[in-house]
Scaffold this motif. Structure first.
Motif, PDB file in Angstrom:
ATOM      1  N   LEU A  56     -11.947  -2.919  -6.045  1.00 51.80           N
ATOM      2  CA  LEU A  56     -10.897  -2.133  -5.403  1.00 51.80           C
ATOM      3  C   LEU A  56      -9.736  -1.961  -6.375  1.00 51.80           C
ATOM      4  O   LEU A  56      -9.409  -2.872  -7.137  1.00 51.80           O
ATOM      5  N   ASN A  57      -9.125  -0.800  -6.352  1.00 50.19           N
ATOM      6  CA  ASN A  57      -7.970  -0.527  -7.227  1.00 50.19           C
ATOM      7  C   ASN A  57      -8.310  -0.849  -8.685  1.00 50.19           C
ATOM      8  O   ASN A  57      -7.486  -1.382  -9.431  1.00 50.19           O
ATOM      9  N   ASN A  58      -9.578  -0.513  -9.062  1.00 46.14           N
ATOM     10  CA  ASN A  58     -10.075  -0.820 -10.414  1.00 46.14           C
ATOM     11  C   ASN A  58      -9.986  -2.316 -10.728  1.00 46.14           C
ATOM     12  O   ASN A  58      -9.766  -2.728 -11.869  1.00 46.14           O
ATOM     13  N   SER A  59     -10.173  -3.116  -9.679  1.00 44.15           N
ATOM     14  CA  SER A  59     -10.142  -4.584  -9.764  1.00 44.15           C
ATOM     15  C   SER A  59      -8.753  -5.134 -10.100  1.00 44.15           C
ATOM     16  O   SER A  59      -8.599  -6.335 -10.324  1.00 44.15           O
ATOM     17  N   GLU A  60      -7.761  -4.273 -10.143  1.00 43.71           N
ATOM     18  CA  GLU A  60      -6.397  -4.734 -10.390  1.00 43.71           C
ATOM     19  C   GLU A  60      -5.766  -5.211  -9.083  1.00 43.71           C
ATOM     20  O   GLU A  60      -6.056  -4.685  -8.016  1.00 43.71           O
ATOM     21  N   ILE A  61      -4.901  -6.196  -9.193  1.00 42.12           N
ATOM     22  CA  ILE A  61      -4.140  -6.685  -8.039  1.00 42.12           C
ATOM     23  C   ILE A  61      -2.683  -6.343  -8.273  1.00 42.12           C
ATOM     24  O   ILE A  61      -2.106  -6.711  -9.313  1.00 42.12           O
ATOM     25  N   ASN A  62      -2.081  -5.632  -7.340  1.00 39.84           N
ATOM     26  CA  ASN A  62      -0.704  -5.187  -7.542  1.00 39.84           C
ATOM     27  C   ASN A  62       0.272  -6.363  -7.550  1.00 39.84           C
ATOM     28  O   ASN A  62      -0.072  -7.495  -7.209  1.00 39.84           O
ATOM     29  N   THR A  63       1.502  -6.073  -7.936  1.00 45.93           N
ATOM     30  CA  THR A  63       2.499  -7.138  -8.088  1.00 45.93           C
ATOM     31  C   THR A  63       2.764  -7.860  -6.779  1.00 45.93           C
ATOM     32  O   THR A  63       2.890  -9.091  -6.740  1.00 45.93           O
ATOM     33  N   LYS A  64       2.833  -7.118  -5.694  1.00 44.61           N
ATOM     34  CA  LYS A  64       3.134  -7.720  -4.389  1.00 44.61           C
ATOM     35  C   LYS A  64       2.059  -8.740  -4.003  1.00 44.61           C
ATOM     36  O   LYS A  64       2.364  -9.842  -3.548  1.00 44.61           O
ATOM     37  N   ALA A  65       0.795  -8.371  -4.202  1.00 50.08           N
ATOM     38  CA  ALA A  65      -0.299  -9.288  -3.884  1.00 50.08           C
ATOM     39  C   ALA A  65      -0.391 -10.420  -4.903  1.00 50.08           C
ATOM     40  O   ALA A  65      -0.655 -11.575  -4.542  1.00 50.08           O
ATOM     41  N   SER A  66      -0.175 -10.111  -6.180  1.00 49.95           N
ATOM     42  CA  SER A  66      -0.250 -11.140  -7.229  1.00 49.95           C
ATOM     43  C   SER A  66       0.744 -12.257  -6.972  1.00 49.95           C
ATOM     44  O   SER A  66       0.440 -13.444  -7.152  1.00 49.95           O
ATOM     45  N   ARG A  67       1.914 -11.887  -6.535  1.00 48.73           N
ATOM     46  CA  ARG A  67       2.982 -12.863  -6.271  1.00 48.73           C
ATOM     47  C   ARG A  67       2.543 -13.892  -5.236  1.00 48.73           C
ATOM     48  O   ARG A  67       2.694 -15.107  -5.450  1.00 48.73           O
ATOM     49  N   VAL A  68       2.008 -13.448  -4.112  1.00 56.51           N
ATOM     50  CA  VAL A  68       1.652 -14.385  -3.035  1.00 56.51           C
ATOM     51  C   VAL A  68       0.375 -15.144  -3.360  1.00 56.51           C
ATOM     52  O   VAL A  68       0.231 -16.326  -3.004  1.00 56.51           O
ATOM     53  N   LEU A  69      -0.577 -14.500  -4.031  1.00 58.32           N
ATOM     54  CA  LEU A  69      -1.815 -15.188  -4.397  1.00 58.32           C
ATOM     55  C   LEU A  69      -1.549 -16.274  -5.433  1.00 58.32           C
ATOM     56  O   LEU A  69      -2.147 -17.356  -5.390  1.00 58.32           O
ATOM     57  N   TYR A  70      -0.640 -15.993  -6.355  1.00 57.93           N
ATOM     58  CA  TYR A  70      -0.250 -17.011  -7.339  1.00 57.93           C
ATOM     59  C   TYR A  70       0.348 -18.225  -6.637  1.00 57.93           C
ATOM     60  O   TYR A  70       0.006 -19.376  -6.938  1.00 57.93           O
ATOM     61  N   LEU A  71       1.222 -17.999  -5.666  1.00 53.47           N
ATOM     62  CA  LEU A  71       1.813 -19.100  -4.917  1.00 53.47           C
ATOM     63  C   LEU A  71       0.749 -19.892  -4.158  1.00 53.47           C
ATOM     64  O   LEU A  71       0.825 -21.121  -4.062  1.00 53.47           O
ATOM     65  N   GLY A  72      -0.233 -19.185  -3.609  1.00 55.17           N
ATOM     66  CA  GLY A  72      -1.311 -19.854  -2.902  1.00 55.17           C
ATOM     67  C   GLY A  72      -2.100 -20.788  -3.804  1.00 55.17           C
ATOM     68  O   GLY A  72      -2.424 -21.924  -3.424  1.00 55.17           O
ATOM     69  N   ILE A  73      -2.411 -20.319  -4.998  1.00 55.36           N
ATOM     70  CA  ILE A  73      -3.157 -21.143  -5.954  1.00 55.36           C
ATOM     71  C   ILE A  73      -2.307 -22.326  -6.416  1.00 55.36           C
ATOM     72  O   ILE A  73      -2.777 -23.474  -6.474  1.00 55.36           O
ATOM     73  N   VAL A  74      -1.040 -22.064  -6.733  1.00 53.68           N
ATOM     74  CA  VAL A  74      -0.136 -23.138  -7.153  1.00 53.68           C
ATOM     75  C   VAL A  74      -0.035 -24.213  -6.070  1.00 53.68           C
ATOM     76  O   VAL A  74      -0.081 -25.410  -6.346  1.00 53.68           O
TER      77      VAL A  74
END
Length: 308
Positions: A135-153
């Protein structure tokens, strides 16, 4: 993975749930999936629901929706091992149900169940799904990247826990390419109200370490009242004693009124089978359980000592 994508394509309304007492990974996977789907399918109605956790409100906003919204909806539940822990009981009123999780699969409550216990977090799984779906050429937008990064951290303890793999680090590195203020987010993740630090001092003065690798912390209702705390605020300090030399396993118990919620942690010792014995479950080294008296708590503590 592809079956999940096909289901998503079939529905105009998608409602995403997660577990009660949410942590950063619950928020991150739920909101991250929402933001990814909103960008990929701008004509769909995508919602994230549940009771907000005030200490994590900075991560993102949740939606308020009517019962009517579920009638033609696909429901996706993130980061929740068993159905009783799903926040908002309306999850089973949709047309179809999908489970996406990284906890051991004790309850396959979904019509489709995707569980990867090797993943550090469900946020990591959402990144993997997006890559597979292209999806979206497998790119993750900034809004999603921010929360997913926090989830992993959050679920890796800032990459200190042994669930951190090279794949986890590569996934986090990819998310870090986006333009969001990581230092500010990490500071917000650990900031505490001053009253909570007084409570932390109480824990450090009142933990019970047996000298043989086991530690227990009991937070009774009068202690919560003394420090003017809610049960969920107290639970933030489950790892306060983790630096004790020789510690192998510990249990942090909070009297929540109807139950005594026990958070069990260990260093290399498998404890989730014990949690399952006491109305709970989770990861091999990080689980939750519920007991209904302090006498039952002592039996739980005894069982943990036996595996040490």
């Amino acid at each position: 993975m592809n079956e999940i994508l096909e289901k998503i394509k079939q529905y105009e309304t998608i409602i995403i749930h997660r577990h009660v007492r949410p942590d950063p990974d619950a928020y991150g996977s739920q909101l991250g999936l929402k933001y990814i789907l909103q960008e990929a399918f701008p004509n769909k109605n995508v919602y994230a629901v549940g009771e907000p956790e005030p200490s994590l409100a900075f991560i993102g906003d949740l939606d308020q929706i009517s019962d009517e919204t579920y009638k033609e909806a696909l429901v996706i539940v993130c980061d929740t091992a068993n159905a009783p822990r799903i926040d908002d009981a309306r999850f089973n009123t949709g047309v179809a149900l999908i489970k996406i999780d990284h906890h051991p699969p004790v309850d396959n409550y979904g019509d489709l169940n995707y569980v990867n216990t090797h993943a550090s977090s469900t946020s990591e799984i959402i990144c993997d799904l997006n890559r597979e779906w292209n999806l979206n050429n497998s790119e993750i937008n900034t809004k999603a990247s921010r929360v997913l990064y926090l989830g992993i951290v959050g679920d890796t303890g800032r990459f200190l826990f042994d669930n951190t793999t090279t794949h986890t680090m590569n996934t986090a590195a990819k998310l870090m390419e986006k333009d969001f203020n990581r230092n500010q987010l990490l500071n917000q993740l650990t900031e505490r109200d001053p009253k909570l630090l007084h409570f932390q001092g109480y824990i450090l003065q009142n933990f019970n370490y047996d000298g043989n690798g086991f530690c227990s912390i009991k937070i009774t209702k009068d202690i919560l009242e003394q420090f003017n705390l809610e049960a969920n605020e107290a639970s933030l300090f489950v790892n306060t004693v983790s630096d004790i030399s020789g510690l192998k396993a510990w249990v942090f118990a909070v009297d929540e009124g109807k139950e005594i919620r026990c958070r069990i942690r260990s260093k290399g010792i498998v404890i989730n089978h014990i949690a399952a014995k006491y109305n709970g479950g989770g990861h091999p080294n990080a689980s939750g359980a519920s007991v209904y008296s302090w006498e039952e708590f002592e039996q739980l503590a005894s069982d943990i000592k036996s595996v040490i």
